[in-house]
Write an enzyme that holds these catalytic residues in place. Structure first.
Site, PDB file in Angstrom:
ATOM      1  N   THR A 192      -0.019 -14.978   7.554  1.00 55.80           N
ATOM      2  CA  THR A 192      -0.569 -14.629   8.963  1.00 55.80           C
ATOM      3  C   THR A 192       0.759 -14.463   9.659  1.00 55.80           C
ATOM      4  OG1 THR A 192      -2.409 -15.967   8.691  1.00 55.80           O
ATOM      5  CG2 THR A 192      -1.529 -15.566  11.017  1.00 55.80           C
ATOM      6  N   ARG A 193       1.853 -15.358   9.990  1.00 55.89           N
ATOM      7  CA  ARG A 193       3.038 -15.288  10.627  1.00 55.89           C
ATOM      8  C   ARG A 193       3.889 -14.008  10.346  1.00 55.89           C
ATOM      9  NH1 ARG A 193       5.178 -21.110  10.480  1.00 55.89           N
ATOM     10  NH2 ARG A 193       4.031 -21.575   8.821  1.00 55.89           N
ATOM     11  N   ASN A 232      -1.026 -19.455   8.627  1.00 54.84           N
ATOM     12  CA  ASN A 232      -0.120 -19.645   7.268  1.00 54.84           C
ATOM     13  C   ASN A 232       1.009 -18.506   7.222  1.00 54.84           C
ATOM     14  OD1 ASN A 232      -1.205 -16.997   6.284  1.00 54.84           O
ATOM     15  ND2 ASN A 232      -2.868 -18.157   5.485  1.00 54.84           N
ATOM     16  N   VAL A 233       1.683 -18.489   6.059  1.00 58.00           N
ATOM     17  CA  VAL A 233       3.014 -17.616   6.106  1.00 58.00           C
ATOM     18  C   VAL A 233       2.611 -16.397   6.199  1.00 58.00           C
ATOM     19  CG1 VAL A 233       4.627 -16.766   4.369  1.00 58.00           C
ATOM     20  CG2 VAL A 233       4.344 -19.383   4.535  1.00 58.00           C
ATOM     21  N   SER A 282      -5.053 -23.398   2.126  1.00 59.73           N
ATOM     22  CA  SER A 282      -4.111 -22.432   2.411  1.00 59.73           C
ATOM     23  C   SER A 282      -3.430 -22.087   1.042  1.00 59.73           C
ATOM     24  CB  SER A 282      -3.047 -22.901   3.569  1.00 59.73           C
ATOM     25  OG  SER A 282      -2.143 -23.756   2.957  1.00 59.73           O
ATOM     26  N   ARG A 325       1.431 -19.319  15.353  1.00 63.09           N
ATOM     27  CA  ARG A 325       0.600 -20.182  14.417  1.00 63.09           C
ATOM     28  C   ARG A 325      -0.039 -19.500  12.980  1.00 63.09           C
ATOM     29  NH1 ARG A 325      -3.003 -24.272  15.899  1.00 63.09           N
ATOM     30  NH2 ARG A 325      -2.758 -24.684  13.481  1.00 63.09           N
ATOM     31  N   LYS A 353       6.413 -33.213   5.654  1.00 60.67           N
ATOM     32  CA  LYS A 353       6.726 -32.939   7.173  1.00 60.67           C
ATOM     33  C   LYS A 353       5.365 -32.614   7.953  1.00 60.67           C
ATOM     34  CE  LYS A 353       7.478 -27.761   7.165  1.00 60.67           C
ATOM     35  NZ  LYS A 353       6.518 -27.510   8.414  1.00 60.67           N
ATOM     36  N   ASP A 354       4.198 -32.307   7.693  1.00 64.13           N
ATOM     37  CA  ASP A 354       3.154 -32.138   8.378  1.00 64.13           C
ATOM     38  C   ASP A 354       2.279 -33.524   8.275  1.00 64.13           C
ATOM     39  OD1 ASP A 354       3.646 -29.562   8.795  1.00 64.13           O
ATOM     40  OD2 ASP A 354       2.651 -28.981   6.887  1.00 64.13           O
ATOM     41  N   ARG A 361      10.577 -28.716  17.432  1.00 67.30           N
ATOM     42  CA  ARG A 361      12.107 -28.685  17.021  1.00 67.30           C
ATOM     43  C   ARG A 361      12.992 -27.307  16.858  1.00 67.30           C
ATOM     44  NH1 ARG A 361      13.973 -27.505  12.310  1.00 67.30           N
ATOM     45  NH2 ARG A 361      11.887 -27.052  11.272  1.00 67.30           N
ATOM     46  N   ARG A 362      11.896 -26.444  16.460  1.00 67.63           N
ATOM     47  CA  ARG A 362      12.460 -25.018  16.189  1.00 67.63           C
ATOM     48  C   ARG A 362      12.796 -24.546  17.561  1.00 67.63           C
ATOM     49  NH1 ARG A 362       8.602 -23.570  10.912  1.00 67.63           N
ATOM     50  NH2 ARG A 362      10.118 -24.043   9.402  1.00 67.63           N
ATOM     51  N   CYS A 397       4.095 -35.398  18.374  1.00 68.44           N
ATOM     52  CA  CYS A 397       4.425 -34.081  17.954  1.00 68.44           C
ATOM     53  C   CYS A 397       4.730 -33.005  19.008  1.00 68.44           C
ATOM     54  CB  CYS A 397       2.931 -33.543  17.596  1.00 68.44           C
ATOM     55  SG  CYS A 397       1.668 -33.544  18.921  1.00 68.44           S
TER      56      CYS A 397
END
Length: 313
Positions: A159-160, A156-157, A18, A154, A90-91, A136-137, A246
């Site tokens: 895409t979102r 990548n940046v 990515s 969902r 974090k992933d 969490r969010r 998760c």
């Protein structure tokens, strides 16, 4: 072309393919080359298409969790096809295979989330649709704004952001560090930690190698950032003690304050209706206060929270 320094090994650095992961790999290569006086071609970037990048229409928690970000890199590392792997810390799942270890953490970048589509949580329009796939969010947002509706978002940046532009949601969240690494720091409004607690390990680039690879471990030690490592190990220790998955809505922030660390953590019910919070102070490497904090949070876990953590058992 300038030849690599004679002492430079030819290292193969594995990464997801990515744009953000590649940016993190480039930063890792630059830091390693600077630390050892190598030229750039001493380190080969080896991209892989991760399972988590293949399925974008369902939450990770439904299709295999965080291991989908590391599965292919783990396989290649174990087979010796790459020498080291770079991750967004974090992933990475909390419990890792014994065959690998974190040999370096780069200095932590901005750990905050950015809200995209509104200037603040309070400014989100009433009844807005919020796009996120992170438990969490989602739970933290619903705790503050129960009038909102959460939909899965969902990709990548880019895409979102495209989904947001297309009207699939009114607002979404992105990590400030990721935006900065992509040269898009002007996107979104950073959320202060007084109101919004980020994910464990957010903002950190982690580099793994095989646990028995002493040579690569020694090379990576030159770029390991001790304060970041202390924060990360404390945050990951809390996750391990909580026994979450998760699916578990948990937020945690550990910050260096002088020669001590200050930790703040919150657990939520998935619908955001229930929230418990706690704090701890600890010396770097002393996780006894972290264990105590986890025990306190689990002891106070409400019926809506407990089933998502070790308290369920």
């Amino acid at each position: 072309m300038t030849e690599p320094h004679p002492a430079a090994p030819k290292l193969r650095l594995g990464t997801r393919n990515s744009p953000l992961a590649m940016a993190q790999a480039v930063e890792t290569r630059a830091r390693l080359c600077a630390a050892h006086g190598w030229t750039e071609d001493a380190i080969e970037l080896v991209p892989v298409l991760a399972s988590g990048d293949k399925v974008l229409d369902r939450p990770l928690s439904e299709i295999g969790g965080k291991a989908l970000w590391t599965k292919e890199l783990d396989q290649w590392l174990g087979e010796g096809r790459i020498d080291l792997a770079v991750h967004s810390a974090k992933d990475v799942e909390t419990i890792r295979p014994d065959a690998f270890h974190f040999a370096a953490f780069l200095p932590r970048a901005d750990r905050r989330d950015c809200l995209v589509g509104a200037a603040s949580i309070a400014a989100i329009p009433h009844g807005a649709v919020v796009g996120t796939s992170a438990p969490r969010r989602a739970s933290q947002l619903l705790n503050l704004r129960p009038d909102c509706t959460v939909v899965t978002f969902r990709g990548n940046v880019a895409t979102r952001l495209a989904k947001l532009q297309a009207g699939e949601a009114d607002v979404t969240f992105l990590a400030a560090a990721g935006l900065e690494r992509l040269g898009q720091s002007e996107v979104g409004a950073p959320l202060g930690s007084d109101e919004w607690i980020p994910a464990a390990a957010q903002g950190v680039i982690a580099i793994e190698c095989r646990a028995d690879d002493a040579e690569t471990t020694a090379l990576l030690a030159a770029i390991d950032h001790a304060p970041t490592r202390a924060e990360l190990e404390a945050e990951r220790a809390l996750l391990a003690q909580l026994g979450g998955t998760c699916h578990s809505p948990v937020a945690v922030l550990c910050e260096t304050e002088g020669d001590m660390l200050a930790m703040r953590a919150a657990l939520f019910s998935p619908d955001g209706a229930e929230r418990i919070e706690g704090t701890a102070r600890l010396a770097p490497g002393d996780h006894a206060p972290v264990v105590a904090l986890a025990a306190d949070l689990l002891a106070r876990a409400t019926p809506g929270i407990a089933p998502h953590f070790r308290a369920a058992g």
